[in-house]
Structure formats: structure tokens, C-alpha cells
Enzyme design. Structure first.
Site, PDB file in Angstrom:
ATOM      1  N   ARG A  82       0.877  -1.188   0.000  1.00  0.00           N
ATOM      2  CA  ARG A  82       0.000   0.000   0.000  1.00  0.00           C
ATOM      3  C   ARG A  82       0.903   1.225   0.000  1.00  0.00           C
ATOM      4  NH1 ARG A  82      -3.056  -3.350   3.892  1.00  0.00           N
ATOM      5  NH2 ARG A  82      -5.197  -3.602   3.149  1.00  0.00           N
ATOM      6  N   ARG A 114       0.993  -1.520  -5.319  1.00  0.00           N
ATOM      7  CA  ARG A 114      -0.310  -0.974  -5.685  1.00  0.00           C
ATOM      8  C   ARG A 114      -0.167   0.538  -5.823  1.00  0.00           C
ATOM      9  NH1 ARG A 114      -5.292  -1.286  -1.611  1.00  0.00           N
ATOM     10  NH2 ARG A 114      -4.194   0.410  -0.613  1.00  0.00           N
ATOM     11  N   ASN A 138     -11.733  -6.477   1.458  1.00  0.00           N
ATOM     12  CA  ASN A 138     -12.145  -5.420   2.405  1.00  0.00           C
ATOM     13  C   ASN A 138     -13.136  -4.484   1.727  1.00  0.00           C
ATOM     14  OD1 ASN A 138     -10.134  -6.598   3.854  1.00  0.00           O
ATOM     15  ND2 ASN A 138      -8.641  -4.982   3.510  1.00  0.00           N
ATOM     16  N   ASP A 139     -12.746  -3.997   0.548  1.00  0.00           N
ATOM     17  CA  ASP A 139     -13.647  -3.094  -0.161  1.00  0.00           C
ATOM     18  C   ASP A 139     -14.754  -3.851  -0.878  1.00  0.00           C
ATOM     19  OD1 ASP A 139     -12.927  -0.406   0.358  1.00  0.00           O
ATOM     20  OD2 ASP A 139     -11.057  -0.751  -0.701  1.00  0.00           O
ATOM     21  N   ARG A 195     -16.919   0.195   5.908  1.00  0.00           N
ATOM     22  CA  ARG A 195     -16.038  -0.704   6.666  1.00  0.00           C
ATOM     23  C   ARG A 195     -15.489  -0.084   7.943  1.00  0.00           C
ATOM     24  NH1 ARG A 195     -11.022  -0.991   2.318  1.00  0.00           N
ATOM     25  NH2 ARG A 195      -9.600  -1.361   4.029  1.00  0.00           N
ATOM     26  N   CYS A 218      -5.874 -10.317  -1.516  1.00  0.00           N
ATOM     27  CA  CYS A 218      -5.051  -9.543  -0.577  1.00  0.00           C
ATOM     28  C   CYS A 218      -5.887  -8.831   0.475  1.00  0.00           C
ATOM     29  CB  CYS A 218      -4.154  -8.565  -1.318  1.00  0.00           C
ATOM     30  SG  CYS A 218      -5.074  -7.328  -2.248  1.00  0.00           S
TER      31      CYS A 218
HETATM   32  C1  PEP Z   1      -9.086  -4.395   0.047  1.00  0.00           C
HETATM   33  O1  PEP Z   1      -9.925  -3.521  -0.210  1.00  0.00           O
HETATM   34  O2  PEP Z   1      -9.393  -5.579   0.314  1.00  0.00           O
HETATM   35  C2  PEP Z   1      -7.665  -4.056   0.077  1.00  0.00           C
HETATM   36  C3  PEP Z   1      -6.761  -4.988   0.245  1.00  0.00           C
HETATM   37  O3  PEP Z   1      -7.319  -2.740  -0.033  1.00  0.00           O
HETATM   38  P1  PEP Z   1      -7.404  -1.672   1.158  1.00  0.00           P
HETATM   39  O4  PEP Z   1      -7.702  -2.408   2.419  1.00  0.00           O
HETATM   40  O5  PEP Z   1      -6.086  -0.978   1.200  1.00  0.00           O
HETATM   41  O6  PEP Z   1      -8.506  -0.777   0.712  1.00  0.00           O
HETATM   42 MG    MG Z   2      -9.279  -1.659  -1.085  1.00  0.00          MG
END
Ligand code: PEP
Ligand code: MG
Length: 589
Positions: free
Chosen positions: A311, A347, A469-470, A480, A517
Site C-alpha cells: 500500500r 499498488r 475489504n472493499d 467498513r 489480498c
Molecule cells: C481491500 O480492499 O481488500 C484491500 C486490500 O485494499 P485496502 O484495504 O487498502 O482498501
Molecule cells: Mg481496497
């Protein structure tokens, strides 16, 4: 969440607070409140004559906001709180009083200093005056001045001004919220753990805590109101529990629990350098997610076989302007060299959302998670984007770098991003700067539209990486980082699992690799589903790698495929969790 008073001792003695598990582990120590009196260090700095008026205006705005806050509190109080109301009304009057308000403005103008410092000096003088007053009632009014000035000071400083890096003793941070910029200043030798009123398991605050391997709990609701500076607290990140001023029996119990946790962790860690191979010979690559170059050691120490998600936004935070190509290049080169020949997936910038830049005013949005974030921002700011892409391509000459674009929602975005990558390579070639232009290019699948477009997008890229996550956030319409809906944030929701399976199957059909990820990959209990679905590679916070490897070694791929099929037939999360729990018991047996 609510506080529960426990034990036979008077309830003021031991308080248990239940929050959301952010990062596992146990720590015991003194609380350090981040946004209370005496914690935020106020600095003095000069103001140029031309900007004094602006500084006065900043102070006036902070006072106005303080009055508005007080007025809102008053309007929400029931009438029988008349005494409380009259105190708050007196605070409103005090905040505009000449002694405080007038004098602070005078000090800013005469001494040409910042508003925070002027306020601090004026309040200190008033306090000294009050101390000499013989009348005890009038003397007690000093507390009102202090509360009023605190409120104004908080408005002046804003959350961004929290200076965690100045903390000089070993403590547990207690804060309403910590922004990624705050947490990126954490020094491991000082901070044992942290707890916050806001946030949830997939908020960036908890992700960082997991990466730093320090216990954390989020979504406590009112921890900053209950916990006082220097209170002894226990943080059990594995259970999501904070115990405030624990009694002796609790302390003994938790010290033993902490020891057991460390021993268990050490056992799993001992094996972590060995590959993760299932009982029927399937080998799964496990990678680390990092935010800072400093975390590389943790990836290597925990047996990571590369970086599945770097990141990069943290290099853009905690500063006053965009980093230069050379600055970025140096960092990326360091990571690539240290890990070569293992891959490093960089990324591109995913700022805004919950990681806004303080120096770019274009980022104020009412709904940042759905706003000008990540690739959308980069495509609007080709100067910022190309600078980063050039740094990535230059660093690629020193190792095995893959580039990955976040928050892709359409084919157009992939094509535009690739065009910028080609332009960056062309510019480097023209300038005769060493670089590689043939690196693997992938996209994150974290917006439902990209998942549904997988078949088309697969033709344009070398790999997909599923960001659960997103993806969970956008599939389920759950913020979130909002603790009020944290119970509905369910990566194991049947719809989320179905879309993941769809993307993996498309990857297989099209012959491109599919990675994961998001935080889901770091949960050992979910591994039978991920292996069964056929993911090629997973990436997680480095300290999760040993436990995940341990779990994979106990699984059979063949059985996992059948298990995943069964899971995908379920129609609700309760049944999915029940099946997973049964599978977990089998793994322990
Ligand atoms: C995700 O969204 O799963 C991700 C790995 O990116 P971030 O948590 O940095 O938004
Ligand atoms: Mg994300």
C-alpha cells in the site's frame, strides 16, 4: 458498545469494555489519551504579518464551532437537566468573554503567533489569576475556563494535529479514532497497543495494528470517556475486551493468558519458514501486505514469500507536499532489492477514501468511500500518477516488481491506466533512464462492477487480486469503518463468496492468476474455502502468515474443494459459520 461492571469489588474499580477485535494479542499498561488535555503537544510558531488576520479568523471559527457544539448539546438535553444546561450556557458566554476571547486575539495580533499558542498562554495566565482568588466558588470557575479552552483547542488543532511520534513512555493509546496518518507515526518501542471509540475490523487502523503486531480494539464507542490518562488497562485484542483498572486476580489471570498466547505464537512461528503444502501436496504461496518499508523485516521473519500488496499511500501522508519521483524510486528499489527474486506487488496510490491528503484541498468530499479515490484520483492527476509509475518502472530494474491498480470499476479505467504506464516507460526510455517496461500488470477486484466484468478485464491484465475489504463494503453497502454497522460487515456473506468464486473461475478460464489480498485471507478458519475455490496466491498482514501456513498444512485440497462447494450452496451466514466452526474443530483434532 456498552460497558459492563463486573466483579465483587465496587463497580468503579474494574470495568470491562467490549469492542471489535482489531488485532490479536494481549497488553497490559498505562493508558495514554490522545485527544485530551495535556496530551496534544501545542507548538509555538510565528505567523507572517500578512497572515495574522487569517490566523485570527481561524481562532474565531474555532470559537464559533465550540459555541455551536455547546448549543447542540444544550438543545438535546431534557429540561430537568437545568443545572447542567446553565453550566453549558455559562460556557457559551465564557468562550466569547473578553478575558479569553479578546485577549487571545490580542495576543495573536501583537505577538504574531499561532492561535493555539496564544490560547494556551492566555489560559495559563487566567488560571494563575484564579489560583490566587480566596473565594472557593470563584476559584472553582477555573475548571470552566479549562473546559471551554479545551473545546476551542480541539477545534483549532483538528484530528490531524495529534502528534503520536512525540510520546516518550511505553503506553497504550486510547483515542476516539486514529487516522492512517496518526498510526503511521507509531513507534513500536513506545506503543504497546491501542484502542479506539470508532472503526471496525477492516478499518485501516486495525489493519495497521495487525501489521505492527500490536493488540488493538476498535469500535468501543465510549472508551475515551471512561478511561483516564495513566489508568492501568488490559487490552485483549483476541477477545475484543478492554479491562480498566483491573484488580489483582484479573492481572494475574491476564499475565498468564499473555504468556500462553506468546508461547502459542512462538510455536507456530518456528515453522513459518517452511512452505505451506496441503496434506495432498498442493503448495500455496503466502505473501505479505505492507504499508511501510520497515515492515519488510516482518514479512521475511514470518515466512512471507513476497509482497502481495504494497500500500503506497503512506509515503504520501504525514508530509506537506507530494513526494518526488526519486524519493519514491529509492523506497521501491529498497523493497525490490531486499526481496528479489520474490515478487513485490506495488499498488498505485489509493488515497482519499479514508486516507485523505492534508496538502491537497481537492479531497473534501461528503462521501469519500464513493468519491475521487484511488485510480479515479490518479487518472484525474496524471502528473501525480506518472511520477509514481516512473518510480515503479525504474525500481523494477532491481527486482521482481508487479504493478497493480486499485478500485478499478470499468474497462476504460484499465485501458487509461495502462496507457499512462506505457507513457511513463516511453518517457524513461527517451531520457535514457534504466528501467523495465515488461513488468506484470494487474488490477484489484474490489468493486462489484469489476468482478462482473472479469471476463473482459482478464484480456487486458496479467493478474487479478481480490480486495475483500472493499469488495465486502461495496457488495453489502456497509461502511467498513462504521462501528454502528460493523456487525453487518460480513466477508462470508453468500453474495460475497459467490462473486469471489466467479472471479476465480474466470481467471482459470482465461489463464490468468487470481490472488487475494483482503483481510479475509488472514483468517485461518476461512482457508478451506479459499483453497477449495482455487485461489492461486494469498496475501495478508505479515504476522498472520505463520498461523495461516499452519492451517494449510492440516488441510487436504481435495476435501477443501468439496467443502467450498458445500459452502457455496448455503444461503445464510449462520450456516456458513456453523460449517466453518465444525471444520475448525476437525483441524484441531
Ligand atoms: C481491500 O480492499 O481488500 C484491500 C486490500 O485494499 P485496502 O484495504 O487498502 O482498501
Ligand atoms: Mg481496497
Amino acid at each position: 458498545m456498552n460497558s459492563i461492571h463486573v466483579g465483587e469489588t465496587p463497580c468503579s474499580e474494574e470495568i470491562i469494555l467490549q469492542g471489535i477485535k482489531g488485532s490479536p494479542g494481549i497488553c497490559i499498561g498505562q493508558a495514554y489519551l490522545v485527544d485530551k488535555e495535556g496530551v496534544d503537544v501545542v507548538h509555538k510558531y510565528p505567523i507572517e504579518a500578512a497572515h495574522v488576520r487569517k490566523e485570527v479568523l481561524r481562532f474565531k471559527t474555532a470559537v464559533k464551532k465550540a459555541k455551536e457544539e455547546l448549543s447542540t448539546i444544550i438543545s438535546e438535553l431534557p429540561e430537568d437537566f437545568s443545572e447542567h444546561i446553565s453550566i453549558l450556557e455559562s460556557h457559551m458566554i465564557l468562550s466569547g468573554d473578553k478575558m479569553l476571547y479578546g485577549k487571545t486575539i490580542e495576543t495573536i495580533e501583537e505577538e504574531k503567533i499561532n492561535a493555539e499558542w496564544a490560547l494556551k498562554v492566555v489560559v495559563a495566565r487566567i488560571m494563575a489569576m484564579f489560583q490566587d482568588i480566596p473565594d472557593p466558588y470563584l476559584r472553582s470557575r477555573a475548571a470552566d475556563i479549562s473546559q471551554v479552552s479545551d473545546r476551542i483547542m480541539r477545534n483549532l488543532m483538528g484530528a490531524e494535529k495529534i502528534n503520536i511520534s512525540n510520546i516518550n513512555k511505553r503506553v497504550i493509546l486510547v483515542a476516539k479514532d486514529l487516522s492512517p496518518a496518526d498510526t503511521s507515526q507509531i513507534q513500536l518501542e513506545k506503543i504497546m497497543g491501542f484502542v479506539t471509540d470508532k472503526g471496525g475490523q477492516a478499518s485501516h487502523t486495525s489493519i495497521i495494528a495487525r501489521t505492527l503486531e500490536i493488540p488493538s480494539i476498535q469500535g468501543l464507542g465510549n472508551a475515551t470517556k471512561i478511561i483516564k490518562n495513566e489508568d492501568i488497562i488490559i487490552v485483549d485484542g483476541s477477545e475484543g475486551i478492554v479491562i480498566v483498572h483491573p484488580n489483582d486476580a484479573t492481572l494475574i489471570r491476564y499475565r498468564a493468558k499473555r504468556r500462553d498466547y506468546e508461547i502459542r505464537k512462538a510455536n507456530v512461528t518456528r515453522e513459518c519458514k517452511n512452505p505451506a503444502v496441503t496434506t495432498d501436496g498442493f503448495s500455496m504461496k503466502l505473501m505479505g501486505n505492507i504499508e511501510l518499508v520497515e515492515e519488510l523485516v516482518s514479512v521475511i521473519d514470518n515466512g512471507g514469500e513476497g509482497i502481495g500488496l504494497y500500500r503506497t499511500e503512506f509515503q504520501y501522508l504525514s508530509r506537506t507536499s507530494y513526494p518526488s519521483e526519486d524519493e519514491l524510486f529509492e523506497r521501491y528499489k529498497e523493497v525490490a532489492e531486499l526481496l528479489a527474486p520474490d515478487p513485490v506487488t506495488i499498488r498505485t496510490l489509493d488515497i482519499n477514501g479514508d486516507k485523505a491528503l492534508s496538502y491537497d484541498a481537492s479531497n473534501e468530499e461528503s462521501n469519500p468511500a464513493l468519491g475521487l479515490r484511488a485510480i479515479r484520483f490518479c487518472l484525474m492527476r496524471p502528473d501525480v500518477f506518472i511520477t509514481q509509475l516512473k518510480a515503479i518502472l525504474r525500481a523494477s530494474a532491481y527486482g521482481n516488481i508487479r504493478v497493480m491498480f486499485p478500485m478499478i470499476s470499468s474497462l476504460e479505467e484499465v485501458l487509461a491506466a495502462r496507457k499512462h504506464l506505457q507513457d511513463a516507460a516511453m518517457a524513461l526510455k527517451k531520457a535514457n533512464i534504466p528501467h523495465r517496461s515488461d513488468i506484470e500488470m494487474g488490477i484489484m477486484i474490489e468493486i462489484p462492477s469489476a468482478a462482473f466484468m472479469a471476463e473482459t478485464l482478464a484480456d487486458e491484465v496479467d493478474f487479478f487480486s481480490i480486495g475483500t475489504n472493499d469488495l465486502t463494503q461495496y457488495m453489502l453497502a456497509i461502511d467498513r469503518s462504521n462501528r454502528k454497522v460493523a456487525h453487518l460487515y460480513q466477508p462470508l456473506h453468500p453474495a460475497v463468496l459467490k462473486i469471489i468464486k466467479y472471479v476465480v473461475d474466470i481467471g482459470k478460464k482465461k489463464g490468468i492468476k487470481v490472488f487475494m489480498c483482503g483481510e479475509m485471507a488472514s483468517d485461518p478458519s476461512v482457508l478451506p474455502i479459499l483453497i477449495g475455490m482455487g485461489l492461486d496466491e494469498i496475501s495478508m498482514a505479515p504476522q498472520s502468515i505463520p498461523a495461516v501456513k499452519d492451517r494449510i498444512r492440516k488441510l487436504s485440497r481435495k476435501k477443501s474443494v468439496a467443502f467450498a462447494e458445500k459452502i457455496l450452496k448455503q444461503t445464510n451466514i449462520t450456516d456458513i459459520n456453523r460449517l466453518l466452526a465444525q471444520e475448525d474443530v476437525k483441524a484441531v483434532d
